[in-house]
Design a protein around this motif. Structure first.
Motif, PDB file in Angstrom:
ATOM      1  N   HIS A  45      -5.416  -1.080  -7.062  1.00  0.00           N
ATOM      2  CA  HIS A  45      -4.953  -2.190  -7.895  1.00  0.00           C
ATOM      3  C   HIS A  45      -4.155  -1.678  -9.094  1.00  0.00           C
ATOM      4  O   HIS A  45      -3.100  -2.227  -9.443  1.00  0.00           O
ATOM      5  CB  HIS A  45      -6.165  -2.993  -8.368  1.00  0.00           C
ATOM      6  N   ARG A  71      -0.484  -0.492  -8.231  1.00  0.00           N
ATOM      7  CA  ARG A  71       0.348  -1.379  -7.412  1.00  0.00           C
ATOM      8  C   ARG A  71       1.766  -1.558  -7.951  1.00  0.00           C
ATOM      9  O   ARG A  71       2.730  -1.585  -7.180  1.00  0.00           O
ATOM     10  CB  ARG A  71      -0.340  -2.740  -7.249  1.00  0.00           C
ATOM     11  N   LYS A  72       1.914  -1.654  -9.270  1.00  0.00           N
ATOM     12  CA  LYS A  72       3.261  -1.834  -9.829  1.00  0.00           C
ATOM     13  C   LYS A  72       4.077  -0.553  -9.723  1.00  0.00           C
ATOM     14  O   LYS A  72       5.274  -0.594  -9.413  1.00  0.00           O
ATOM     15  CB  LYS A  72       3.164  -2.309 -11.273  1.00  0.00           C
ATOM     16  N   HIS A 113       2.972  -8.065  -1.438  1.00  0.00           N
ATOM     17  CA  HIS A 113       1.913  -8.939  -1.948  1.00  0.00           C
ATOM     18  C   HIS A 113       0.951  -8.161  -2.829  1.00  0.00           C
ATOM     19  O   HIS A 113       0.345  -8.729  -3.738  1.00  0.00           O
ATOM     20  CB  HIS A 113       1.132  -9.545  -0.779  1.00  0.00           C
ATOM     21  N   GLY A 114       0.803  -6.870  -2.532  1.00  0.00           N
ATOM     22  CA  GLY A 114      -0.138  -6.042  -3.270  1.00  0.00           C
ATOM     23  C   GLY A 114      -0.832  -5.078  -2.339  1.00  0.00           C
ATOM     24  O   GLY A 114      -0.398  -4.876  -1.197  1.00  0.00           O
ATOM     25  N   PRO A 115      -1.913  -4.443  -2.782  1.00  0.00           N
ATOM     26  CA  PRO A 115      -2.602  -3.470  -1.945  1.00  0.00           C
ATOM     27  C   PRO A 115      -3.092  -4.072  -0.628  1.00  0.00           C
ATOM     28  O   PRO A 115      -3.492  -5.232  -0.558  1.00  0.00           O
ATOM     29  CB  PRO A 115      -3.780  -3.029  -2.828  1.00  0.00           C
ATOM     30  N   ALA A 165       3.382  -0.504  -1.037  1.00  0.00           N
ATOM     31  CA  ALA A 165       2.080  -1.133  -1.229  1.00  0.00           C
ATOM     32  C   ALA A 165       0.983  -0.090  -1.070  1.00  0.00           C
ATOM     33  O   ALA A 165       0.949   0.614  -0.060  1.00  0.00           O
ATOM     34  CB  ALA A 165       1.869  -2.258  -0.215  1.00  0.00           C
ATOM     35  N   ARG A 210      -8.637  -7.960  -5.308  1.00  0.00           N
ATOM     36  CA  ARG A 210      -7.614  -6.957  -5.624  1.00  0.00           C
ATOM     37  C   ARG A 210      -6.943  -6.397  -4.363  1.00  0.00           C
ATOM     38  O   ARG A 210      -6.002  -5.602  -4.479  1.00  0.00           O
ATOM     39  CB  ARG A 210      -8.250  -5.830  -6.445  1.00  0.00           C
TER      40      ARG A 210
END
Length: 473
Positions: A49, A52-53, A142-144, A170, A219
């Motif tokens: 989490h 992620r950026k 979308h994220g992890p 990701a 997360r």
């Protein structure tokens, strides 16, 4: 035997417990995997989490080079890795080597796709109200990703989840099948050799009864699961707010038309109903032969081809059919066949974790070996009056992953594409064919979403639009 460490945010780690991995062929211990504690699982998820950026902002060349490195290292260590797959999974070396080769391709395809991963421009001044405006459309992760992988392809199906995640930027947390964690752990070793940032990947061999802590964690907004339908749908229902990709079961069918090369159809069907000991979602389970004449010619060829398969020790280079993942799996297959009510044309016998390649006919449509996924070396062959009747039988299933149609007719091929309720139609071959770059997935109870590197990359991301205003176009 010391335990293989797991990978926690890119670092090797050990926990308080171990998984003992045994060889399906003879039951001997082939390895141990360290199991993370609950606190270590929390640390891995928090790291994914947190990064992620940074992961989403990774330059494309960094992602691509990491993926290309893994492809190279898999190729360099291919025999070692194939033998590891055979040790933990029991599949013959013939198929284990093929699995490593496919994983090499998946990471290579992902490296290539990562370098092409770019947005598109769309002029909006097709309407007077939008003069001077240009839309730039990009895709953002979308994220992890939580990747839950099965035992039957412990390396390549992990690759199909991990490589696209890295390609789109990701982070990914892998939960391998408890019976076969070693291949995924070795993949983690290769990822640790790259310049990916800390937290970009973790490989956590936790028991299945602890998986809900991962699937329900907000997360991890993407859950990519390959496995049984009941488990997959239970995951989806438990996390309605997440993007869930499910690659589930099948009971793949092949249609043999009178114009087909019956020798080719018999050989391919025999082999690919039994490869991986039938433990493939697209292993041939049902065959419908069109017409009396074709049926009478085909069945003896099929039975002879099945009886000609080399079965036994998976370490023998000649072996085509090895054991199932365990004796309990073989006992289930044995029970289904014994209760099927069908006629056994060949096979039908179990020896420990192995089940002889089996051909059945005259099986009631309600029998489990007909309407459920047998996931073993069992094949049903039946006669169909015509192509329409055969296609109707294919569609009379709650599953819809892939189907094969043996024909030389383009009209029949396109009819199959139109009418068969499956995610993929393979013309001139078995439904077991899969190219790792093509979209792959099913309909009905065979799942939602698509794999294949580019398709998975799209599934892990969403379109994000920026409109520029006041431009002279």
């Amino acid at each position: 035997m010391s335990a293989t460490p797991f990978w926690l945010a890119g670092r090797a780690a050990t926990g308080d417990d171990e998984i003992v991995v045994t060889h399906p062929w003879d039951g001997r211990e082939v390895g141990r995997a360290a199991v993370p504690t609950e606190a270590q699982v929390e640390e891995a998820v928090a790291a994914a989490h947190a990064v992620r950026k940074k992961a989403a902002a990774l330059p494309l060349h960094v992602r691509a080079e990491a993926l290309a490195h893994v492809a190279r290292r898999l190729e360099e260590r291919k025999e070692e890795i194939a033998r590891l797959i055979t040790a933990e999974n029991g599949k013959p070396l013939l198929w284990a080597r093929g699995e490593v080769g496919r994983a090499v391709s998946v990471f290579r395809f992902a490296a290539e796709e990562a370098r092409r991963w770019s947005g598109s421009a769309l002029r909006l001044d097709t309407d007077p109200a939008a003069e001077g405006r240009l839309a730039y459309v990009a895709r953002a992760p979308h994220g992890p990703v939580l990747a839950i992988t099965p035992f039957n392809f412990p390396l390549n199906l992990t690759a199909h989840k991990v490589a696209p995640a890295i390609a789109v930027g990701a982070p990914v947390v892998v939960k391998p099948a408890p019976k076969t964690p070693l291949s995924a752990l070795l993949l983690g070793e290769l990822l640790a050799e790259t310049d990916l940032p800390e937290g970009m990947f973790s490989v956590l061999p936790v028991p299945n009864d602890r998986a809900s802590a991962l699937t329900e964690d907000p997360r991890l907004p993407i859950v990519s699961f390959t496995g049984s339908g009941p488990v997959g749908y239970a995951i989806r229902d438990s996390v309605p707010g997440k993007h869930v990709v499910l690659e589930l079961g099948g009971n793949a069918a092949a249609v043999v038309c009178p114009d087909a090369d019956l020798d080719w159809a018999a050989q391919r069907t025999a082999l690919f109903s039994n490869y991986q000991a039938g433990q493939s979602c697209i292993a041939v389970q049902r065959v419908y032969v069109v017409g009396d004449e074709a049926y009478e010619k085909f069945v003896p060829k099929l039975v002879a081809a099945v009886e000609g398969l080399v079965t036994g020790d998976p370490w023998d280079d000649r072996t085509q059919v090895g054991p199932l993942i365990g004796q309990d799996a073989a006992e289930r297959v044995e029970d289904w066949v014994n209760r099927s009510g069908g006629t056994v044309l060949t096979g039908g016998k179990r020896d420990g974790a192995s089940y002889a390649p089996t051909v059945l006919t005259d099986v009631p449509e309600t029998a489990e070996v007909s309407c459920e996924e047998v996931f073993g070396p069992v094949l049903l062959v039946e006669k169909a009056a015509d192509v329409d009747a055969a296609f109707a039988r294919v569609n009379d299933s709650k599953f819809g992953l892939q189907a094969g149609v043996f024909t030389r007719s383009l009209d029949v091929a396109f009819k199959a594409q139109r009418e068969l309720e499956v995610g993929g139609v393979i013309v001139g071959d078995v439904p077991s064919y899969r190219a790792d770059q093509m979209p792959y997935g099913g309909v009905k109870q065979s799942g939602v979403g698509r794999e294949g590197v580019a398709s998975t990359m799209a599934d892990y991301t969403y379109e994000k639009v920026m409109v520029l205003t006041g431009l002279q176009l």
